[in-house]
Scaffold this motif. Structure first.
Motif, PDB file in Angstrom:
ATOM      1  N   MET A  30       0.817  -1.211   0.000  1.00 31.67           N
ATOM      2  CA  MET A  30       0.000   0.000   0.000  1.00 31.67           C
ATOM      3  C   MET A  30       0.856   1.270   0.000  1.00 31.67           C
ATOM      4  N   GLU A  31       1.953   1.210   0.747  1.00 30.26           N
ATOM      5  CA  GLU A  31       2.859   2.362   0.783  1.00 30.26           C
ATOM      6  C   GLU A  31       3.408   2.670  -0.610  1.00 30.26           C
ATOM      7  N   ALA A  32       3.645   1.613  -1.383  1.00 37.91           N
ATOM      8  CA  ALA A  32       4.163   1.800  -2.742  1.00 37.91           C
ATOM      9  C   ALA A  32       3.129   2.509  -3.617  1.00 37.91           C
ATOM     10  N   LYS A  33       1.849   2.141  -3.437  1.00 35.97           N
ATOM     11  CA  LYS A  33       0.779   2.775  -4.216  1.00 35.97           C
ATOM     12  C   LYS A  33       0.659   4.261  -3.874  1.00 35.97           C
ATOM     13  N   ILE A  34       0.723   4.538  -2.577  1.00 30.16           N
ATOM     14  CA  ILE A  34       0.623   5.932  -2.130  1.00 30.16           C
ATOM     15  C   ILE A  34       1.806   6.738  -2.663  1.00 30.16           C
ATOM     16  N   LYS A  35       2.997   6.138  -2.578  1.00 30.71           N
ATOM     17  CA  LYS A  35       4.195   6.836  -3.055  1.00 30.71           C
ATOM     18  C   LYS A  35       4.117   7.097  -4.557  1.00 30.71           C
ATOM     19  N   ALA A  36       3.660   6.100  -5.323  1.00 34.36           N
ATOM     20  CA  ALA A  36       3.560   6.274  -6.775  1.00 34.36           C
ATOM     21  C   ALA A  36       2.573   7.396  -7.113  1.00 34.36           C
ATOM     22  N   PHE A  68      -0.311  22.664  -1.211  1.00 32.50           N
ATOM     23  CA  PHE A  68      -1.188  21.765  -1.954  1.00 32.50           C
ATOM     24  C   PHE A  68      -0.731  20.317  -1.796  1.00 32.50           C
ATOM     25  N   ILE A  69       0.554  20.089  -1.906  1.00 30.34           N
ATOM     26  CA  ILE A  69       1.083  18.726  -1.771  1.00 30.34           C
ATOM     27  C   ILE A  69       0.805  18.178  -0.368  1.00 30.34           C
ATOM     28  N   GLN A  70       0.952  19.012   0.649  1.00 29.67           N
ATOM     29  CA  GLN A  70       0.662  18.592   2.020  1.00 29.67           C
ATOM     30  C   GLN A  70      -0.794  18.155   2.168  1.00 29.67           C
ATOM     31  N   ALA A  71      -1.705  18.927   1.595  1.00 30.90           N
ATOM     32  CA  ALA A  71      -3.128  18.595   1.689  1.00 30.90           C
ATOM     33  C   ALA A  71      -3.442  17.295   0.959  1.00 30.90           C
ATOM     34  N   VAL A  72      -2.848  17.108  -0.217  1.00 33.46           N
ATOM     35  CA  VAL A  72      -3.100  15.897  -0.998  1.00 33.46           C
ATOM     36  C   VAL A  72      -2.512  14.674  -0.294  1.00 33.46           C
ATOM     37  N   GLN A  73      -1.328  14.821   0.288  1.00 33.83           N
ATOM     38  CA  GLN A  73      -0.679  13.715   0.989  1.00 33.83           C
ATOM     39  C   GLN A  73      -1.572  13.183   2.110  1.00 33.83           C
ATOM     40  N   GLU A  74      -2.153  14.094   2.888  1.00 33.17           N
ATOM     41  CA  GLU A  74      -3.017  13.677   3.990  1.00 33.17           C
ATOM     42  C   GLU A  74      -4.211  12.869   3.491  1.00 33.17           C
ATOM     43  N   VAL A  75      -4.799  13.316   2.394  1.00 38.45           N
ATOM     44  CA  VAL A  75      -5.955  12.611   1.835  1.00 38.45           C
ATOM     45  C   VAL A  75      -5.534  11.270   1.251  1.00 38.45           C
ATOM     46  N   ALA A  76      -4.437  11.266   0.511  1.00 38.15           N
ATOM     47  CA  ALA A  76      -3.983  10.041  -0.159  1.00 38.15           C
ATOM     48  C   ALA A  76      -3.718   8.914   0.835  1.00 38.15           C
ATOM     49  N   THR A 132      -5.120   8.154   3.521  1.00 40.38           N
ATOM     50  CA  THR A 132      -6.324   7.515   4.063  1.00 40.38           C
ATOM     51  C   THR A 132      -7.258   7.001   2.976  1.00 40.38           C
ATOM     52  N   VAL A 133      -7.310   7.701   1.847  1.00 39.19           N
ATOM     53  CA  VAL A 133      -8.276   7.334   0.810  1.00 39.19           C
ATOM     54  C   VAL A 133      -7.773   6.215  -0.092  1.00 39.19           C
ATOM     55  N   ILE A 134      -6.496   6.182  -0.426  1.00 38.85           N
ATOM     56  CA  ILE A 134      -5.989   5.146  -1.330  1.00 38.85           C
ATOM     57  C   ILE A 134      -6.187   3.740  -0.758  1.00 38.85           C
ATOM     58  N   PRO A 135      -5.924   3.496   0.535  1.00 38.18           N
ATOM     59  CA  PRO A 135      -6.242   2.163   1.077  1.00 38.18           C
ATOM     60  C   PRO A 135      -7.734   1.828   0.965  1.00 38.18           C
ATOM     61  N   TYR A 136      -8.596   2.829   1.099  1.00 37.51           N
ATOM     62  CA  TYR A 136     -10.042   2.595   0.962  1.00 37.51           C
ATOM     63  C   TYR A 136     -10.377   2.238  -0.479  1.00 37.51           C
ATOM     64  N   ILE A 137      -9.782   2.955  -1.430  1.00 43.25           N
ATOM     65  CA  ILE A 137     -10.018   2.671  -2.850  1.00 43.25           C
ATOM     66  C   ILE A 137      -9.608   1.242  -3.182  1.00 43.25           C
ATOM     67  N   ALA A 138      -8.464   0.826  -2.645  1.00 47.46           N
ATOM     68  CA  ALA A 138      -7.947  -0.516  -2.940  1.00 47.46           C
ATOM     69  C   ALA A 138      -8.897  -1.621  -2.470  1.00 47.46           C
TER      70      ALA A 138
END
Length: 447
Positions: free
Chosen positions: A1-7, A22-30, A32-38
């Motif tokens: 999962m960490e690899a997906k978030i990093k990519a 902007f990057i800070q805001a996106v990082q926080e969302v990514a 938590t949301v990317i594991p949910y998407i998966a």
């Protein structure tokens, strides 16, 4: 999962590497949301989050205006129309020297999730200018606002994009902006929120962000059998949000110990009561004074130049000033001093290090996209009143605001409660906000 978030983040950074907020805001969302998407096949392979981080439209324009001496000045104006999947773009205008594309993109991105959480049909946007209204005459502010709206008017409308106020944009500025829009378009529509009560505004709109932040904190405390009554509360800022957060804390029986501005903070061990708060409101809103002047009026209080209110012992902390004002060291100080609840009144006021510390300690922590959504929620209510050509009472609007903040809280707990029973409100807010927008985007196809 960490690899997906990093990519994912590598791709975002490659496009927006010069935009740290902007990057800070996106990082926080990514995170938590990317594991949910998966875990949910419906979103996999659709690049929903990648589409959400790219603004649908980024508008930049020149604003030329004339000061009282006849000199011409040039500022830069912006409107970020981030996402309209669930409704017209909605978000404030900020007039401040710090305004740039990075700050506005982070605010617009947060606004998408915040507006989604309110359950009202509003997309996300943000705008503003690097113009500083401080020290300007009313005539200079009027000329700037008229020049700004001359360009902005071609990009907004009641069913397209409905701006509101933010830092540096209060009732005065909204009035000037609305006046020029009305003149150019020859129509009286609810294209701006935060209007005066006599011409389409909603009751308690000025109070809503501060009130909503406290209502959210109250809902969090209830999950642990506590409330605000008799609690010591530290608040940063002394503008609109901080003032009305303090007012609601006092109404609920809490004790406000601090307020601040860019020069430092005041600490009043006896508490900032209704009379003292009224003085602060007059000082900041009418006299454009500094918070340090408080100690001249109330000498028992102390002013701490350049200091942070987070060093004061408290039960509840409400950061209501600006982004990244509360860092890891501040979080450590709050925890050591017994703080059990932090609710953000400003947008992204806590750094990632601070948020991590709060989660590690498992205290109640609410991100701004959830806890400060009261302002935009009431703006949405103002839009409804404008559409219906009616005006609700103060009590009706306040009850609706309370209900919306409770619904936001319940959505956060539904998606953020972990196996040990602790509620990660950041995770809950991000996923709850994401799901509504993502489902709408899927239904509308690739656009």
């Amino acid at each position: 999962m960490e690899a997906k978030i990093k990519a994912f983040m590598d791709e975002v950074i490659s496009r927006n590497g010069h935009e740290p907020e902007f990057i800070q805001a996106v990082q926080e969302v990514a995170e938590t949301v990317i594991p949910y998407i998966a875990k949910h096949e419906i979103y996999n392979g659709k690049n929903i989050l990648l589409r959400m981080v790219e603004p649908e439209r980024l508008i930049s324009f020149r604003v030329a205006w004339v000061d009282d001496n006849g000199d011409i000045h040039v500022n830069r104006g912006y409107r970020i129309q981030m996402n309209s999947a669930i409704g017209p773009y909605k978000g404030g205008l900020r007039f401040h020297p710090s305004v740039n594309a990075s700050i506005l993109k982070f605010l617009a991105f947060e606004q998408v999730f915040k507006n989604s959480l309110t359950t009202l049909p509003m997309g996300g946007g943000k705008g503003g200018s690097d113009f500083d209204p401080k020290g300007k005459s009313d005539d200079e502010v009027m000329r700037f606002c008229h020049a700004f709206m001359t360009e902005l008017c071609r990009h907004i409308g009641p069913n397209t994009d409905v701006p509101a106020g933010d830092i540096g944009v209060g009732a005065r500025e909204i009035g000037f902006l609305f006046g020029m829009y009305k003149k150019i378009r020859n129509e009286f529509t609810g294209v701006l929120t935060g209007k005066g009560l006599s011409w389409g505004g909603s009751k308690i709109r000025p109070e809503a962000t501060g009130y909503g932040t406290v209502y959210f904190a109250q809902n969090m405390l209830k999950t642990r059998g506590e409330d605000i009554k008799d609690k010591d509360v530290v608040i940063s800022g002394s503008g609109n949000v901080a003032q009305f957060a303090a007012e609601k804390v006092l109404q609920l029986g809490g004790k406000v110990l601090t307020l601040s501005d860019s020069g430092g903070y005041i600490y009043d061990a006896d508490g900032i009561d209704e009379e003292k708060l009224a003085y602060v409101m007059d000082l900041k809103n009418n006299k454009r004074g500094r918070i340090s002047e408080y100690v001249d009026k109330y000498p028992k209080a102390t002013f701490h130049k350049g200091g942070s209110p987070w060093e004061v012992k408290c039960h509840i902390a409400l950061p209501c000033a600006t982004q990244n004002e509360l860092d890891g060291n501040d979080a450590k100080a709050l925890l050591e001093n017994g703080c059990v609840c932090v609710a953000e009144g400003a947008n992204m006021p806590s750094t990632p290090e601070a948020i991590h510390a709060f989660h590690e300690a498992k205290i109640l922590f609410a991100p701004g996209k959830a806890s400060n959504a009261g302002g935009v929620a009431t703006s949405g209510l103002e839009m409804s009143q404008n559409s219906l050509r009616i005006s609700w009472t103060r009590e009706e609007v306040d009850e609706r605001l309370k209900g919306i903040m409770k619904d936001i809280h319940d959505s956060c707990t539904a998606f953020g409660t972990e196996e040990d029973g602790y509620c990660n409100y950041v995770k809950g807010a991000n996923i709850a906000g994401f799901v509504k927008v993502a489902d709408a985007m899927l239904a509308q196809g690739v656009i």
